[in-house]
Design an enzyme around this catalytic site. Structure first.
Site, short mmCIF file in Angstrom:
data_model
loop_
_atom_site.label_atom_id
_atom_site.label_comp_id
_atom_site.label_asym_id
_atom_site.label_seq_id
_atom_site.Cartn_x
_atom_site.Cartn_y
_atom_site.Cartn_z
N GLY A 99 2.60 2.07 10.81
CA GLY A 99 3.60 3.13 10.67
C GLY A 99 4.35 3.45 11.94
CD GLU A 116 -2.84 5.51 6.91
OE1 GLU A 116 -2.83 5.60 5.67
OE2 GLU A 116 -1.90 5.00 7.57
CD GLU A 132 -3.41 -2.59 7.45
OE1 GLU A 132 -2.29 -2.79 6.99
OE2 GLU A 132 -4.09 -1.57 7.19
CG HIS A 149 -5.76 1.94 5.39
ND1 HIS A 149 -5.33 2.89 6.28
CD2 HIS A 149 -4.73 1.07 5.23
CE1 HIS A 149 -4.09 2.60 6.65
NE2 HIS A 149 -3.70 1.50 6.02
CB SER A 164 5.14 -2.07 12.07
OG SER A 164 4.80 -0.72 12.32
CE LYS A 207 -0.08 3.22 4.82
NZ LYS A 207 -0.02 3.32 6.26
CG ASN A 235 -1.69 1.21 1.47
OD1 ASN A 235 -1.78 2.07 0.58
ND2 ASN A 235 -2.27 1.34 2.65
P1 PGA Z 1 2.89 0.15 7.63
O1 PGA Z 1 1.42 0.41 7.05
O2 PGA Z 1 3.40 -1.13 7.02
O3 PGA Z 1 3.69 1.37 7.19
O4 PGA Z 1 2.75 0.06 9.11
C1 PGA Z 1 0.53 -0.66 6.85
C2 PGA Z 1 -0.76 -0.15 6.28
O5 PGA Z 1 -1.21 0.94 6.66
O6 PGA Z 1 -1.39 -0.82 5.44
#
Ligand code: PGA
Length: 239
Positions: A170, A97, A164, A95, A202, A10, A8
């Protein structure tokens, strides 16, 4: 179950970053592993160009979000049909976010997942608890509630779930392996044996192998570590 490693990107990636895909394919000497689905979800601006250039190379492409309607007066939005037309095979929906930045509810996420199926895309439905919810011992109940509200009402083995934990995205922090295994077992009971369940939050080259070998972990959804071909290749190799 055929494993899936999904990247992803983003809101990252300009046309100058397309060589990262080239580098990923080169890392496998031009032959991506056949027993694994490798997926990149770039920003919508890059989707069509990357899919046209690389979809025959063993890499699949997907969207990061879609609108629930097929078309219409929704300025700035992208429909699942448009993503499919641009070469997407998957789309991430719900997601964390988007749930937090855009106020997306379970009902909205369900409508988007149903739109994905309507357009012939496999939805990757994201669920996960906050740190406060985990500390309160409510993680499994929260995730079960999100699944209850976000899963399409129709069947579909192509539906993918991504667990997640919000606090692991992150941050460099991950749940214990036991906690990941317990959550995936709980999700398995809800979604059945034929849908893939990814872990996300992560995932890095250094922890991918131990996470991906857990029961009921059918792959990973990778954010930051998907941006660099070397790291993403290392995670695919770990699998
Ligand atoms: P990350 O993000 O691997 O940077 O923690 C995962 C995600 O948001 O899908």
């Amino acid at each position: 179950m055929r494993p899936l490693i999904a990247g992803n990107w983003k809101m990252n990636g300009l046309s100058a970053d397309a060589p990262e895909i080239e580098a990923l394919i080169s890392a496998f000497d031009g032959a991506m592993p056949e027993k694994i689905d490798v997926l990149i979800c770039p920003p919508a601006t890059l989707l069509g160009g990357l899919a046209a250039a690389y979809e025959d190379e063993g890499v699949q492409f997907g969207g990061q979000d879609c609108h629930s309607a097929p078309s219409g007066a929704h300025t700035g939005e992208v429909s699942a049909e448009m993503l499919a037309d641009a070469g997407a095979a998957f789309v991430i929906v719900g997601h964390s976010e988007r749930r937090s930045d855009n106020g997306e509810t379970d009902a909205i996420v369900r409508a988007k997942a149903e739109a994905a199926l309507r357009a012939g895309l496999a939805p990757i439905i994201c669920v996960g608890e906050t740190e406060a919810e985990r500390d309160a011992g409510r993680a499994e109940a929260v995730v079960a509630g999100q699944l209850e509200g976000s899963l399409p009402r129709t069947d579909g083995d192509e539906i993918v779930i991504a667990y997640e934990p919000v606090w692991a995205i992150g941050t460099g922090r991950t749940p214990t392996l036991d906690d990941i295994a317990d959550m995936h077992a709980a999700i398995r009971k809800i979604v059945g044996d034929r849908r893939r369940i990814l872990y996300g939050g992560s995932v890095k080259p250094g922890n991918a192998a131990e996470i991906l070998r857990l029961d009921d972990v059918d792959g990973a959804l990778v954010g930051g570590a998907s941006l660099k071909a070397a790291d993403f290749a290392a995670i695919i190799r770990a699998l």
